[in-house]
Design a protein around this motif. Structure first.
Motif, short mmCIF file in Angstrom:
data_model
loop_
_atom_site.label_atom_id
_atom_site.label_comp_id
_atom_site.label_asym_id
_atom_site.label_seq_id
_atom_site.Cartn_x
_atom_site.Cartn_y
_atom_site.Cartn_z
N GLY A 1 -35.47 -13.32 45.20
CA GLY A 1 -35.19 -13.15 43.77
C GLY A 1 -36.42 -12.65 43.03
O GLY A 1 -36.34 -11.72 42.22
N GLN A 2 -37.59 -13.26 43.31
CA GLN A 2 -38.83 -12.81 42.69
C GLN A 2 -39.12 -11.34 43.01
O GLN A 2 -39.50 -10.56 42.15
N GLU A 3 -38.93 -10.99 44.29
CA GLU A 3 -39.17 -9.60 44.72
C GLU A 3 -38.29 -8.64 43.94
O GLU A 3 -38.75 -7.60 43.46
N LEU A 4 -36.99 -8.97 43.83
CA LEU A 4 -36.05 -8.06 43.17
C LEU A 4 -36.33 -7.98 41.66
O LEU A 4 -36.19 -6.92 41.06
N PHE B 1 -28.86 -19.55 39.29
CA PHE B 1 -30.09 -18.89 39.72
C PHE B 1 -31.21 -19.19 38.73
O PHE B 1 -32.32 -19.58 39.10
N SER B 2 -30.92 -19.05 37.43
CA SER B 2 -31.94 -19.28 36.40
C SER B 2 -32.46 -20.70 36.45
O SER B 2 -33.67 -20.95 36.35
N THR B 3 -31.53 -21.67 36.62
CA THR B 3 -31.94 -23.08 36.67
C THR B 3 -32.85 -23.34 37.87
O THR B 3 -33.93 -23.94 37.74
N ALA B 4 -32.43 -22.87 39.06
CA ALA B 4 -33.23 -23.08 40.28
C ALA B 4 -34.58 -22.38 40.15
O ALA B 4 -35.63 -22.92 40.54
N GLN C 1 -27.87 -11.09 36.72
CA GLN C 1 -26.54 -11.40 37.28
C GLN C 1 -26.40 -10.77 38.68
O GLN C 1 -25.99 -11.43 39.64
N ASP C 2 -26.74 -9.48 38.80
CA ASP C 2 -26.61 -8.79 40.09
C ASP C 2 -27.54 -9.38 41.14
O ASP C 2 -27.16 -9.54 42.30
N ILE C 3 -28.75 -9.71 40.73
CA ILE C 3 -29.71 -10.30 41.68
C ILE C 3 -29.17 -11.64 42.17
O ILE C 3 -29.20 -11.94 43.36
#
Length: 259
Positions: free
Chosen positions: A209-212, A235-238, A221-223
């Motif tokens: 996720g960080q890389e993208l 995703f945002s919470t994690a 959303q797509d990531i």
């Protein structure tokens, strides 16, 4: 023993791994007529051990074998330093497209039907031996690092997880695809990485996720879909729990640094 092994030897060494060699008897006869060394293993585990010990120049690998199939064995051979550059030609009785694609995706150099004329298989073997000789001469270290079977299984599992973030197989399925069972795989992750398989999957998703976020223009959303989170919110919470900022803030900080 035949001198020191290498592709420099005039007679290449072919390892055939097939649980029903009678299916390819005419091919084996033809191979024995060449000036090559031929070794045969009758199941995947024996094949793995022989590949490590004998360091052949090319492997002919059956896809459908009981216990561990050819795809699983290929994953392991690709992670073991001694065999990672070896050309692997899959032999199969099934010409199903999805199987052919899986074999080629795993790094097989060719895919041959068992009903194929032995002369054609022989011609393909010659081509791949020549290509390997050109390509690998400078790449194969004289002393490849030795790696334990557990480390090979771990590397194969890590690669499989990295390729499956958007639709993660179950723990049992991951284990099967790297030639072990879930309890053993869990133990290997704990011993080698100090974390569970689930924790590793989570780390890998956030790392990707960080890389993208850094390297692409994709929306959050797509990531989140691409790395296997159910929603952008999850995703945002994690991400925030792990890195202290939301994905959008993380991307904003990076862009601020670049200006």
């Amino acid at each position: 023993m035949h001198g020191s092994h290498s592709f420099l030897s005039a007679s290449p060494h072919i390892l055939v791994i097939d649980d029903s060699p009678e299916d390819i008897r005419s091919l084996l006869l033809l191979l024995r007529q060449q000036s090559w060394r031929l070794s045969v293993a009758s199941d995947a585990r024996q094949g793995y051990q022989r590949a490590q010990a004998l360091r052949p120049d090319l492997i002919l690998l059956d896809v459908r074998m009981p216990g561990m199939d050819g795809f699983t064995l290929c994953r392991l051979l690709r992670e073991a330093p001694v065999t990672q550059l070896l050309p692997i030609i899959f032999l199969t009785s099934s010409g199903a497209l999805d199987e052919r694609l899986e074999g080629l995706t795993l790094g097989g150099v060719d895919y041959v039907l068992k009903s194929c004329a032995p002369e054609e298989v022989l011609a393909r073997i010659r081509i791949h031996l020549q290509l390997a000789q050109r390509g690998n001469a400078a790449l194969v270290p004289a002393q490849a690092e030795s790696v334990s079977t557990d480390q090979v299984v771990l590397r194969a599992a890590m690669r499989l997880i990295g390729q499956s973030l958007d639709s993660m197989p179950s723990l049992a399925e991951i284990a099967r695809k790297v030639g072990t069972h879930d309890k053993r795989l869990s133990a290997i992750f704990r011993e080698q990485l100090g974390m569970t398989v689930f924790a590793y999957v989570r780390e890998e998703r956030l790392r990707r996720g960080q890389e993208l976020l850094a390297d692409s223009e994709m929306s959050v959303q797509d990531i989140s879909e691409l790395i296997g989170f159910r929603s952008a919110c999850n995703f945002s919470t994690a991400f925030r729990e792990r890195l202290g900022v939301t994905p959008s803030q993380f991307r904003g900080q990076l862009q601020g640094m670049e200006q």
